[in-house]
Design a protein around this motif. Structure first.
Motif, short mmCIF file in Angstrom:
data_model
loop_
_atom_site.label_atom_id
_atom_site.label_comp_id
_atom_site.label_asym_id
_atom_site.label_seq_id
_atom_site.Cartn_x
_atom_site.Cartn_y
_atom_site.Cartn_z
N ARG A 282 46.84 31.50 26.60
CA ARG A 282 46.15 32.04 25.44
C ARG A 282 46.29 31.10 24.23
NH1 ARG A 282 48.69 36.39 25.24
NH2 ARG A 282 47.34 37.52 26.67
N ARG A 283 47.50 30.55 24.03
CA ARG A 283 47.70 29.64 22.91
C ARG A 283 46.88 28.36 23.08
NH1 ARG A 283 53.56 28.93 20.39
NH2 ARG A 283 52.94 31.08 19.88
N ALA A 284 46.68 27.93 24.34
CA ALA A 284 45.88 26.73 24.59
C ALA A 284 44.39 27.00 24.52
CB ALA A 284 46.24 26.15 25.95
N GLY A 285 43.98 28.29 24.46
CA GLY A 285 42.57 28.63 24.37
C GLY A 285 41.79 28.38 25.65
N ARG A 286 42.44 28.59 26.83
CA ARG A 286 41.82 28.27 28.12
C ARG A 286 41.55 29.53 28.95
NH1 ARG A 286 40.28 23.09 28.88
NH2 ARG A 286 40.87 23.21 31.10
N GLU A 287 41.52 30.70 28.34
CA GLU A 287 41.36 31.92 29.14
C GLU A 287 40.01 31.95 29.88
OE1 GLU A 287 41.98 31.76 25.85
OE2 GLU A 287 43.05 33.54 25.14
N THR A 288 38.94 31.64 29.18
CA THR A 288 37.59 31.79 29.76
C THR A 288 37.29 30.75 30.83
OG1 THR A 288 36.68 30.47 27.95
CG2 THR A 288 36.71 32.86 27.67
N SER A 289 38.11 29.73 30.99
CA SER A 289 37.84 28.69 32.00
C SER A 289 38.59 28.95 33.30
CB SER A 289 38.23 27.32 31.45
OG SER A 289 39.62 27.26 31.18
N LEU A 290 39.26 30.07 33.42
CA LEU A 290 40.05 30.37 34.60
C LEU A 290 39.32 31.29 35.59
CD1 LEU A 290 43.58 30.91 33.01
CD2 LEU A 290 42.68 28.86 34.12
N GLY A 291 38.12 31.71 35.27
CA GLY A 291 37.42 32.63 36.18
C GLY A 291 37.14 32.00 37.53
N GLY A 292 36.70 30.74 37.57
CA GLY A 292 36.42 30.08 38.83
C GLY A 292 37.65 29.90 39.68
N ARG A 293 38.77 29.59 39.02
CA ARG A 293 40.01 29.43 39.78
C ARG A 293 40.48 30.75 40.38
NH1 ARG A 293 43.71 25.07 36.45
NH2 ARG A 293 42.09 23.45 36.26
N TYR A 294 40.28 31.84 39.66
CA TYR A 294 40.67 33.13 40.20
C TYR A 294 39.79 33.51 41.40
CZ TYR A 294 42.03 38.02 40.48
OH TYR A 294 42.48 39.23 40.93
N ALA A 295 38.50 33.19 41.30
CA ALA A 295 37.60 33.46 42.43
C ALA A 295 38.01 32.65 43.65
CB ALA A 295 36.16 33.13 42.04
N GLN A 296 38.45 31.40 43.44
CA GLN A 296 38.90 30.57 44.56
C GLN A 296 40.16 31.14 45.19
OE1 GLN A 296 37.26 28.14 45.96
NE2 GLN A 296 38.88 27.65 47.44
N VAL A 297 41.07 31.69 44.36
CA VAL A 297 42.28 32.32 44.90
C VAL A 297 41.92 33.50 45.79
CG1 VAL A 297 44.35 33.63 44.27
CG2 VAL A 297 43.77 31.54 43.04
N ILE A 298 40.98 34.35 45.36
CA ILE A 298 40.55 35.51 46.16
C ILE A 298 39.89 35.03 47.45
CG2 ILE A 298 39.04 37.52 46.20
CD1 ILE A 298 41.49 37.84 44.42
N ARG A 299 39.12 33.95 47.36
CA ARG A 299 38.44 33.40 48.54
C ARG A 299 39.47 32.94 49.58
NH1 ARG A 299 35.57 30.07 45.91
NH2 ARG A 299 33.63 31.27 45.79
N GLU A 300 40.53 32.22 49.10
CA GLU A 300 41.54 31.73 50.04
C GLU A 300 42.33 32.88 50.64
OE1 GLU A 300 43.83 29.06 47.71
OE2 GLU A 300 42.30 27.48 47.65
N ARG A 301 42.61 33.92 49.88
CA ARG A 301 43.30 35.08 50.43
C ARG A 301 42.46 35.79 51.49
NH1 ARG A 301 46.20 38.10 45.28
NH2 ARG A 301 47.74 36.44 44.84
N ALA A 302 41.17 35.86 51.23
CA ALA A 302 40.26 36.52 52.19
C ALA A 302 40.21 35.75 53.49
CB ALA A 302 38.86 36.64 51.58
N VAL A 303 40.22 34.41 53.43
CA VAL A 303 40.21 33.60 54.65
C VAL A 303 41.45 33.89 55.49
CG1 VAL A 303 40.35 31.23 55.52
CG2 VAL A 303 38.75 31.80 53.70
N ALA A 304 42.61 33.96 54.81
CA ALA A 304 43.85 34.19 55.54
C ALA A 304 43.96 35.62 56.04
CB ALA A 304 45.03 33.86 54.63
N THR A 305 43.36 36.55 55.28
CA THR A 305 43.51 37.96 55.64
C THR A 305 42.53 38.38 56.73
OG1 THR A 305 44.24 38.44 53.38
CG2 THR A 305 43.49 40.30 54.71
#
Length: 416
Positions: free
Chosen positions: A334-357
């Protein structure tokens, strides 16, 4: 990071030093220290002088405290002179050395043009064992003692006579209205013996015994006077009211025109003092600075009192646990002002979990992988690819949070 141990323990409570106890200790210590400083600075001024000497502080028979008190009572504003710096005054200075061998050169140099009365010593005394500060008269001093007061300029010839209390005689240069009765044993100056190479100064009689003996004289052409018999001013001599009145009148006559005071020197008697830095700190104008420093120290001490009591350990800068780690990471992002740029990374995390699951084939990548995940089902009418695209493209914080929650719910629903 923290400067505390990993497992800090609360310090045990101690009642050994309560705040009231500490405050009382500090007050007593500070007052004692200040009292010591003040007493050390003004100790010479506080000495009583009750040592039986021949000076203005002595209440012995040969002392001169009586004339000082009498002058004070009659409004003549007497001053006890304790420092050579006070010699620079036009008022009369009465000098009463303990013995004629005392060095009076400093007084002569400072008072050459100012009215000064030297009182010659007369009696040899011993301490009275029954009364502190009193003396007993042992005998008359040797004539050479008072006669050497102004040595090496001159030496007075001293003579002692039995007077029988006869009246003293005022010369034409003195006030004839001032009448003294001679002490029982009268000490007079009968002449002077100048030292070799020294030119004698004139000795002008002002009061005599009527037989050639000088009791009060002007020495030289200036306002320098010599009183041969101290009993005209001493405590013993002032027992008679007429003698006391004559003594005051004599001092007034010797004093300069427009004088406001009479000075009594005690520096020659060992009661003088010099100025010291410690005393300057307690006298104007430096007293203001001393009080200001005292006020600063008081405020510092008052602030320090709040430190006493049970010590409370400080909290860690970085707390333990996954929750604390996530919160600290979120604060940094939040202090670095990077909150809105993390949406794609979160989607990639869900994608990788779905592959393993869900056992997705490893050969599927990118669009083929999203198409496979879309076949697993939608969440509230939204397929996985739509939810991931929303999380990757949104730049609004609220919309990003909603997209991340939707991806999380899609994964949770598929697992069940």
């Amino acid at each position: 990071m923290s400067d505390l141990s990993i497992n800090p323990r609360a310090a045990p409570r101690s009642d050994l030093f309560r705040i009231r106890t500490v405050a009382l200790m500090l007050v007593i210590g500070i007052l004692g220290f200040i009292g010591t400083l003040v007493m050390g600075a003004f100790a010479p001024d506080l000495r009583s002088g009750h040592n039986g000497g021949t000076h203005a502080l002595s209440n012995a028979a040969v002392g001169f405290s009586g004339i000082v008190q009498l002058a004070e009572a009659t409004g003549r504003n007497p001053q006890i002179i304790r420092s050579a710096h006070q010699f620079d005054s036009e008022d009369l200075l009465v000098v009463t050395p303990d013995q004629g061998f005392d060095d009076v050169s400093s007084v002569l140099a400072a008072r050459s043009t100012k009215p000064t009365l030297f009182v010659l010593p007369k009696w040899a005394t011993v301490a009275d064992p029954d009364h502190t500060g009193w003396v007993r008269i042992a005998d008359l001093t040797a004539p050479i003692d008072p006669g050497s007061l102004l040595s090496p300029q001159t030496e007075f010839k001293i003579r002692r006579v039995r007077s029988g209390g006869a009246p003293l005689v005022a010369s034409a240069d003195f006030d004839s209205a001032i009448h003294f009765a001679a002490p029982r044993v009268l000490q007079v100056i009968s002449g002077q013996v100048p030292h070799k190479g020294a030119k004698p100064k004139p000795l002008v009689p002002l009061i005599t015994d009527g037989k050639g003996g000088i009791v009060l004289a002007r020495y030289g052409n200036g306002p320098l006077y010599v009183l041969a018999d101290p009993d005209l001013l001493s405590n013993a001599g002032l027992r008679n009211p007429h003698q006391a009145a004559a003594a005051l009148a004599m001092l007034d006559w010797l004093n300069s025109t427009g004088a406001k005071s009479i000075g009594f020197d005690v520096t020659l008697n060992g009661f003088g003092h010099s100025q010291s830095p410690l005393k300057l700190a307690f006298t104007p104008p430096f007293l203001a600075m001393t009080l200001a420093l005292a006020a600063v120290l008081f405020l510092v001490g008052w602030h320090a009192l709040g430190r006493f009591g049970p010590i409370r350990p400080r909290a860690r800068a970085i707390a333990f646990g996954k929750t604390a780690l996530v919160e600290n990471s979120a604060k940094l992002i939040r202090r670095a002002g990077r909150e809105t740029s993390l949406g794609g990374r979160y989607a990639q995390v869900i994608r990788e979990r779905a592959v393993a699951t869900f056992g997705v084939p490893a050969r599927l990548k990118d669009a083929a992988l999203d198409a496979y995940l879309d076949k697993l089902g939608a969440w509230r009418g939204h397929r996985f690819s739509e939810l991931a695209r929303t999380a990757e493209t949104t730049r609004d914080q609220d919309a990003l949070v909603a997209a991340a929650q939707a991806l999380h719910q899609w994964q949770k629903e598929k697992k069940t």
